[in-house]
Design an enzyme around this catalytic site. Structure first.
Site, PDB file in Angstrom:
ATOM      1  N   TYR A 156      30.173  24.016  36.902  1.00  0.00           N
ATOM      2  CA  TYR A 156      30.366  24.679  38.191  1.00  0.00           C
ATOM      3  C   TYR A 156      29.217  24.364  39.143  1.00  0.00           C
ATOM      4  O   TYR A 156      28.057  24.408  38.757  1.00  0.00           O
ATOM      5  CB  TYR A 156      30.449  26.203  38.022  1.00  0.00           C
ATOM      6  CG  TYR A 156      31.782  26.671  37.507  1.00  0.00           C
ATOM      7  CD1 TYR A 156      32.924  26.577  38.316  1.00  0.00           C
ATOM      8  CD2 TYR A 156      31.910  27.200  36.236  1.00  0.00           C
ATOM      9  CE1 TYR A 156      34.157  27.007  37.848  1.00  0.00           C
ATOM     10  CE2 TYR A 156      33.136  27.634  35.761  1.00  0.00           C
ATOM     11  CZ  TYR A 156      34.254  27.534  36.579  1.00  0.00           C
ATOM     12  OH  TYR A 156      35.472  27.966  36.112  1.00  0.00           O
TER      13      TYR A 156
ATOM     14  N   ARG B 229      15.253  62.792  28.143  1.00  0.00           N
ATOM     15  CA  ARG B 229      16.582  62.200  28.155  1.00  0.00           C
ATOM     16  C   ARG B 229      17.505  63.158  27.410  1.00  0.00           C
ATOM     17  O   ARG B 229      18.438  63.694  27.973  1.00  0.00           O
ATOM     18  CB  ARG B 229      16.493  60.848  27.420  1.00  0.00           C
ATOM     19  CG  ARG B 229      17.445  59.797  27.870  1.00  0.00           C
ATOM     20  CD  ARG B 229      17.155  58.461  27.198  1.00  0.00           C
ATOM     21  NE  ARG B 229      17.013  58.560  25.736  1.00  0.00           N
ATOM     22  CZ  ARG B 229      16.987  57.523  24.924  1.00  0.00           C
ATOM     23  NH1 ARG B 229      17.079  56.299  25.406  1.00  0.00           N
ATOM     24  NH2 ARG B 229      16.837  57.673  23.632  1.00  0.00           N
TER      25      ARG B 229
ATOM     26  N   LYS C  46      23.013  51.201  15.547  1.00  0.00           N
ATOM     27  CA  LYS C  46      23.812  51.467  16.754  1.00  0.00           C
ATOM     28  C   LYS C  46      24.141  50.159  17.469  1.00  0.00           C
ATOM     29  O   LYS C  46      23.491  49.133  17.231  1.00  0.00           O
ATOM     30  CB  LYS C  46      23.056  52.436  17.666  1.00  0.00           C
ATOM     31  CG  LYS C  46      21.750  51.914  18.184  1.00  0.00           C
ATOM     32  CD  LYS C  46      20.937  53.040  18.833  1.00  0.00           C
ATOM     33  CE  LYS C  46      19.740  52.429  19.543  1.00  0.00           C
ATOM     34  NZ  LYS C  46      18.724  53.426  19.885  1.00  0.00           N
TER      35      LYS C  46
HETATM   36  C1  LIG Z   1      17.463  53.095  19.206  1.00  0.00           C
HETATM   37  C2  LIG Z   1      16.721  54.198  18.611  1.00  0.00           C
HETATM   38  C3  LIG Z   1      15.775  53.960  17.599  1.00  0.00           C
HETATM   39  C4  LIG Z   1      15.346  52.583  17.158  1.00  0.00           C
HETATM   40  O1  LIG Z   1      14.411  52.041  18.054  1.00  0.00           O
HETATM   41  P1  LIG Z   1      13.729  50.606  17.802  1.00  0.00           P
HETATM   42  O2  LIG Z   1      12.767  50.469  18.911  1.00  0.00           O
HETATM   43  O3  LIG Z   1      14.817  49.605  17.886  1.00  0.00           O
HETATM   44  O4  LIG Z   1      13.118  50.673  16.464  1.00  0.00           O
HETATM   45  C5  LIG Z   1      15.193  55.064  16.996  1.00  0.00           C
HETATM   46  N1  LIG Z   1      15.514  56.318  17.382  1.00  0.00           N
HETATM   47  C6  LIG Z   1      16.398  56.582  18.358  1.00  0.00           C
HETATM   48  C7  LIG Z   1      16.688  57.981  18.739  1.00  0.00           C
HETATM   49  C8  LIG Z   1      17.027  55.527  19.024  1.00  0.00           C
HETATM   50  O5  LIG Z   1      17.897  55.779  20.000  1.00  0.00           O
END
Ligand SMILES: *Cc1c(COP(=O)(O)O)cnc(C)c1O
Length: 343
Positions: free
Chosen positions: A252, A118, A33
């Site tokens: 700056y 969530r 993601k």
């Molecule tokens: C982002 C995410 C992960 C990965 O988490 P990490 O801590 O980066 O390994 C796993 N599951 C879900 C649902 C996530 O949103």
């Protein structure tokens, strides 16, 4: 031109450790993601495939489409449209209300809320969800949850684990009653995977591994974990060099002033590219020992070097500390427009 280099050996090193911990490559889903945590979704997808990973996790359908040729199994965490899914896509059901939007024959993973509050449905709603989905001829291919604090020394990790095992029990019971296949179960992110003493005993089908893939786990974890290798390094090219005379200042606000005559160059990266702004309150030294001088501008910054190209970081933990944030945010912030190269 600034660029991001991705170290293939380091990525493979991390994936090797992760696969071992998860007992096999087939039990690892690489989390891609947010442009693979800023590393480049296509680049990391390609490399993960080459390593032998078969599952990926993304946020959106658009992202799933980008990587559909690399993985036979893609989980979409936050589906925003419920049409045109491929048989290799599995979509998350985050709320009961979405059941009626899901078309026939789609693959669905039911998200269970075990305490993060969530997304996901309550354990008490499992039966309703399974009945609703099967009535619509949707394939229930997975059931999962997410930890809120697997990296913290609190009891929430154990509490959520306990709740999820209750959920698994309930799911099996309902599926057997309805003659439905038992779905895949998964609950571990990076820190939960490494926190588990024995992943095999957990009896789950895969772990969803994000940050560990990229070489980071938080430093102060309440359990032993292996040393991983950061995959990303950020490089910038020289735009101009000058001699800064004693008592002249740069950037700056003129917040860095030379104590003596010195060579200073401008490099082509700034906070507009996602390299979070440093200023006079922070001392940041590059891996080669150069200093970032004064304030970072939108598109450039000054360094006491005249090298053609400098490495801003090859490990973001120091920057995460300076910015009072987590490693995730430093890498995710880097814009897609920066070129990614695999080395
Ligand atoms: C982002 C995410 C992960 C990965 O988490 P990490 O801590 O980066 O390994 C796993 N599951 C879900 C649902 C996530 O949103």
């Amino acid at each position: 031109m600034s660029r991001i280099l991705l170290n293939k050996d380091n990525l493979f090193y991390n994936l090797e450790l992760i696969s071992k911990k998860a007992t096999s490559k087939d039990k690892v889903a690489v989390v891609l993601k947010d442009n693979a945590y800023g590393h480049g979704i296509i680049e990391v997808a390609k490399l993960s495939k080459e390593f032998g990973i078969k599952k990926a996790v993304v946020k959106s359908v658009e992202d799933a489409k980008k990587i559909k040729d690399y993985f036979p199994y893609i989980l979409i965490l936050a589906p925003n449209d419920f049409n045109n899914y491929s048989h290799t896509f599995h979509i998350a059901l985050n709320t009961l209300e979405n059941i009626e939007k899901i078309p026939q024959n789609s693959n669905v993973h039911i998200k269970i809320d075990t305490g993060m509050h969530r997304n996901g449905i309550a354990i008490d709603d499992i039966e309703e969800a399974i009945l609703g989905l099967s009535k619509r001829k949707v394939n229930i291919t997975g059931v999962f949850t997410h930890h809120k604090g697997a990296d913290e020394l609190s009891t929430s990790f154990f509490f959520q684990k306990e709740l999820f095992s209750k959920a698994k029990y309930k799911v099996k019971e309902v599926c057997e009653k309805l003659f439905l296949p038992i779905p895949a179960f998964h609950s571990c992110n990076s820190s939960a995977l490494f926190r588990e003493k024995n992943f095999e005993e957990l009896n789950e089908d895969f772990a969803r591994v994000g940050i560990a893939t990229y070489g980071y786990l938080e430093d102060d974890l309440p359990f032993d974990f292996p040393k991983l290798k950061p995959v990303m390094s950020l490089w910038a090219s020289k735009m101009a060099t000058r001699e800064l005379k004693k008592a002249q200042s740069v950037g700056y606000g003129g917040k860095f002033t030379a104590n003596e005559n010195m060579i200073v160059s401008t490099y082509d990266i700034g906070y507009g590219d996602g390299f979070l702004r440093l200023n006079e309150n922070h001392n940041y030294t590059t891996p080669k020992g150069f200093r970032v001088l004064g304030r970072v501008s939108m598109d450039n910054l000054s360094i006491n070097s005249d090298e053609k190209e400098v490495c801003l970081f090859d490990d973001v933990r120091e920057l995460a500390k300076i910015h009072n944030t987590i490693t995730y945010e430093i890498t995710c912030s880097l814009k897609e427009s920066i070129k990614r190269e695999i080395v």
